[in-house]
Design a protein around this motif. Structure first.
Motif, mmCIF file in Angstrom:
data_model
loop_
_atom_site.group_PDB
_atom_site.id
_atom_site.type_symbol
_atom_site.label_atom_id
_atom_site.label_comp_id
_atom_site.label_asym_id
_atom_site.label_seq_id
_atom_site.Cartn_x
_atom_site.Cartn_y
_atom_site.Cartn_z
ATOM 1 N N GLN A 198 44.587 27.073 44.640
ATOM 2 C CA GLN A 198 43.828 25.822 44.586
ATOM 3 C C GLN A 198 43.942 25.165 43.213
ATOM 4 O OE1 GLN A 198 42.445 28.803 45.831
ATOM 5 N NE2 GLN A 198 43.032 28.139 47.894
ATOM 6 N N GLU A 199 43.964 25.990 42.174
ATOM 7 C CA GLU A 199 44.088 25.448 40.821
ATOM 8 C C GLU A 199 45.476 24.846 40.593
ATOM 9 O OE1 GLU A 199 40.928 28.676 38.920
ATOM 10 O OE2 GLU A 199 43.073 29.105 38.970
ATOM 11 N N LEU A 200 46.503 25.491 41.116
ATOM 12 C CA LEU A 200 47.849 24.926 41.017
ATOM 13 C C LEU A 200 47.942 23.606 41.777
ATOM 14 C CD1 LEU A 200 49.919 28.202 41.404
ATOM 15 C CD2 LEU A 200 50.011 26.667 39.430
ATOM 16 N N GLN A 201 47.247 23.527 42.897
ATOM 17 C CA GLN A 201 47.233 22.280 43.664
ATOM 18 C C GLN A 201 46.622 21.143 42.854
ATOM 19 O OE1 GLN A 201 48.518 22.620 47.085
ATOM 20 N NE2 GLN A 201 48.877 20.480 46.612
ATOM 21 N N ARG A 202 45.715 21.478 41.927
ATOM 22 C CA ARG A 202 45.088 20.468 41.063
ATOM 23 C C ARG A 202 45.920 20.169 39.823
ATOM 24 N NH1 ARG A 202 39.636 19.348 42.801
ATOM 25 N NH2 ARG A 202 39.473 20.362 44.837
ATOM 26 N N GLY A 203 47.067 20.833 39.665
ATOM 27 C CA GLY A 203 47.996 20.451 38.610
ATOM 28 C C GLY A 203 47.913 21.216 37.319
ATOM 29 N N ILE A 204 47.432 22.467 37.357
ATOM 30 C CA ILE A 204 47.397 23.251 36.123
ATOM 31 C C ILE A 204 48.816 23.620 35.690
ATOM 32 C CG2 ILE A 204 45.124 24.195 36.635
ATOM 33 C CD1 ILE A 204 46.640 26.886 37.271
ATOM 34 N N GLU A 205 48.948 23.966 34.408
ATOM 35 C CA GLU A 205 50.257 24.379 33.895
ATOM 36 C C GLU A 205 50.581 25.828 34.221
ATOM 37 O OE1 GLU A 205 50.068 20.532 32.434
ATOM 38 O OE2 GLU A 205 48.471 22.024 32.382
ATOM 39 N N GLY A 206 49.568 26.629 34.516
ATOM 40 C CA GLY A 206 49.832 28.017 34.861
ATOM 41 C C GLY A 206 48.590 28.871 34.732
ATOM 42 N N PRO A 207 48.680 30.133 35.174
ATOM 43 C CA PRO A 207 47.553 31.047 35.030
ATOM 44 C C PRO A 207 47.531 31.708 33.658
ATOM 45 C CG PRO A 207 49.295 32.088 36.282
ATOM 46 C CD PRO A 207 49.781 30.699 35.963
ATOM 47 N N MET A 208 46.333 31.941 33.156
ATOM 48 C CA MET A 208 46.127 32.783 31.978
ATOM 49 C C MET A 208 45.144 33.861 32.403
ATOM 50 S SD MET A 208 44.844 31.861 28.080
ATOM 51 C CE MET A 208 46.385 31.219 27.408
ATOM 52 N N SER A 209 45.675 34.824 33.119
ATOM 53 C CA SER A 209 44.832 35.870 33.679
ATOM 54 C C SER A 209 45.601 37.174 33.714
ATOM 55 C CB SER A 209 44.373 35.487 35.098
ATOM 56 O OG SER A 209 45.486 35.265 35.942
ATOM 57 N N GLY A 210 44.863 38.246 33.982
ATOM 58 C CA GLY A 210 45.478 39.551 34.073
ATOM 59 C C GLY A 210 45.499 40.032 35.508
ATOM 60 N N PHE A 211 46.455 40.881 35.824
ATOM 61 C CA PHE A 211 46.561 41.499 37.139
ATOM 62 C C PHE A 211 47.558 42.639 37.001
ATOM 63 C CE2 PHE A 211 48.197 41.015 41.762
ATOM 64 C CZ PHE A 211 47.236 41.886 42.244
ATOM 65 N N SER A 212 47.334 43.692 37.764
ATOM 66 C CA SER A 212 48.236 44.839 37.697
ATOM 67 C C SER A 212 49.625 44.530 38.250
ATOM 68 C CB SER A 212 47.634 46.020 38.469
ATOM 69 O OG SER A 212 47.429 45.656 39.833
ATOM 70 N N ASN A 247 38.934 42.183 40.657
ATOM 71 C CA ASN A 247 38.083 41.106 40.147
ATOM 72 C C ASN A 247 36.631 41.567 40.100
ATOM 73 O OD1 ASN A 247 37.360 38.524 39.256
ATOM 74 N ND2 ASN A 247 36.982 37.822 41.343
ATOM 75 N N GLN A 248 36.370 42.642 39.367
ATOM 76 C CA GLN A 248 35.031 43.212 39.283
ATOM 77 C C GLN A 248 34.687 43.554 37.840
ATOM 78 O OE1 GLN A 248 33.663 45.617 42.775
ATOM 79 N NE2 GLN A 248 35.854 45.900 43.142
ATOM 80 N N SER A 249 34.829 42.549 36.979
ATOM 81 C CA SER A 249 34.429 42.662 35.578
ATOM 82 C C SER A 249 35.109 43.866 34.923
ATOM 83 C CB SER A 249 32.905 42.734 35.475
ATOM 84 O OG SER A 249 32.475 42.598 34.146
ATOM 85 N N GLN A 250 34.385 44.588 34.075
ATOM 86 C CA GLN A 250 34.995 45.688 33.338
ATOM 87 C C GLN A 250 35.379 46.849 34.248
ATOM 88 O OE1 GLN A 250 35.790 45.951 29.722
ATOM 89 N NE2 GLN A 250 35.807 43.810 30.367
#
Length: 301
Positions: A198-212, A247-250
């Motif tokens: 959804q965020e990409l659909q709104r035109g963001i430049e990219g994700p700044m997040s973590g994932f395994s 996606n459960q905090s620490q």
């Protein structure tokens, strides 16, 4: 700097040994892992990177090691602090160590728009012309910044070259920010990537997040930019159960570190105290999620 922000700026974990000490060699393998799986840049010393558990000396060691191993890939260092003096000191050190820029969130305790504006005026007076990512993460900081306030910060401080938008609903705020900003500023998003399509659909430049599995984040971004929107959603959906579990905090960081260890990115899944420890039942949940992901990926190919 604003043209640099394209693609995945993965939020890097800080590797620790089982005894709680810094595991600097694992920074090398982790950096290689992130870059191999599509990261355009790294974001270090973030909330998910357990930055609050590091001394100033350790924080600098972490930045230096990531910068050295990144071999020219951009490295953004989180330097948020309630003390402007401490923030300025760390900023000077990480920039001297080769960081590309810094990320700053307003400290908890700011209650009015005037206080937010005043805090950042003091910050930029101290740090000077340092490229900055403005982090809007009220559920962590306790500080809610309105769109007009953020637009005013961007107008007053040209050092702000990007915004990390993590307020919820993020997609709606991204649209409002785009309309309000008076100059081009990149918008990146966090929240562990759970709203990325959804965020990409709104035109963001990219994700700044973590994932395994950073290859999902970079892959979804790539497909969107290529106009393959349905394929991007399909790829995202394959990983969504695991993404939600992380996606459960620490506690979710503990899950992520366990999976990164299994994938050979880091030597130990340890979190520094205080931090959660996974139970045998938690590990069984991870086993099932990974098995189902592998099954889904096999069926897709």
């Amino acid at each position: 700097m604003k043209t640099m922000f394209k693609g995945l700026y993965v939020v890097a974990q800080t590797p620790f040994a089982d005894d709680g000490g810094l595991d600097l060699p694992s920074i090398d393998t982790l950096t290689d892992f992130y870059l191999r799986h599509g990261a355009a840049g790294l974001t270090v010393l973030g909330v998910a990177g357990e930055a609050a558990k590091l001394s100033m000396e350790e924080a600098l060691q972490v930045v230096e090691r990531f910068v050295d191993r990144a071999r020219g890939a951009p490295v953004i260092a989180g330097v948020s602090h309630s003390s402007v003096a401490q923030l300025a000191a760390l900023t000077e050190q990480v920039m001297a160590a080769g960081a590309t820029g810094v990320m700053i969130a307003p400290p908890g305790g700011l209650r009015t728009e005037e206080e937010v504006l005043g805090y950042f005026a003091a910050v930029f007076e101290r740090i000077g012309d340092v490229p900055t990512v403005l982090q809007d993460f009220p559920f962590s900081t306790g500080v809610w910044m309105s769109v007009p306030t953020m637009a005013r910060l961007v107008e007053c401080h040209p050092q702000i070259q990007a915004i990390k938008e993590e307020d919820i609903p993020s997609a709606a705020k991204i649209t409002r920010l785009r309309a309000a900003l008076g100059r081009p500023v990149a918008i990146l998003t966090g929240n562990n990537g759970v709203y990325l399509p959804q965020e990409l659909q709104r035109g963001i430049e990219g994700p700044m997040s973590g994932f395994s599995h950073p290859e999902m984040l970079s892959g979804v971004h790539r497909l969107f930019t290529e106009g393959k929107v349905q394929e991007a959603h399909d790829l995202f959906d394959l990983y969504l159960p695991l993404l939600n579990f992380e996606n459960q905090s620490q506690w979710g960081v503990a899950v992520r570190k366990e999976i990164l260890k299994r994938r050979g990115a880091i030597a130990s899944a340890a979190m520094r105290t205080p931090g959660p420890r996974l139970t045998a039942q938690d590990l069984q949940d991870i086993d099932r999620l990974l098995a189902r992901l592998q099954q889904a990926l096999a069926q897709r190919s």
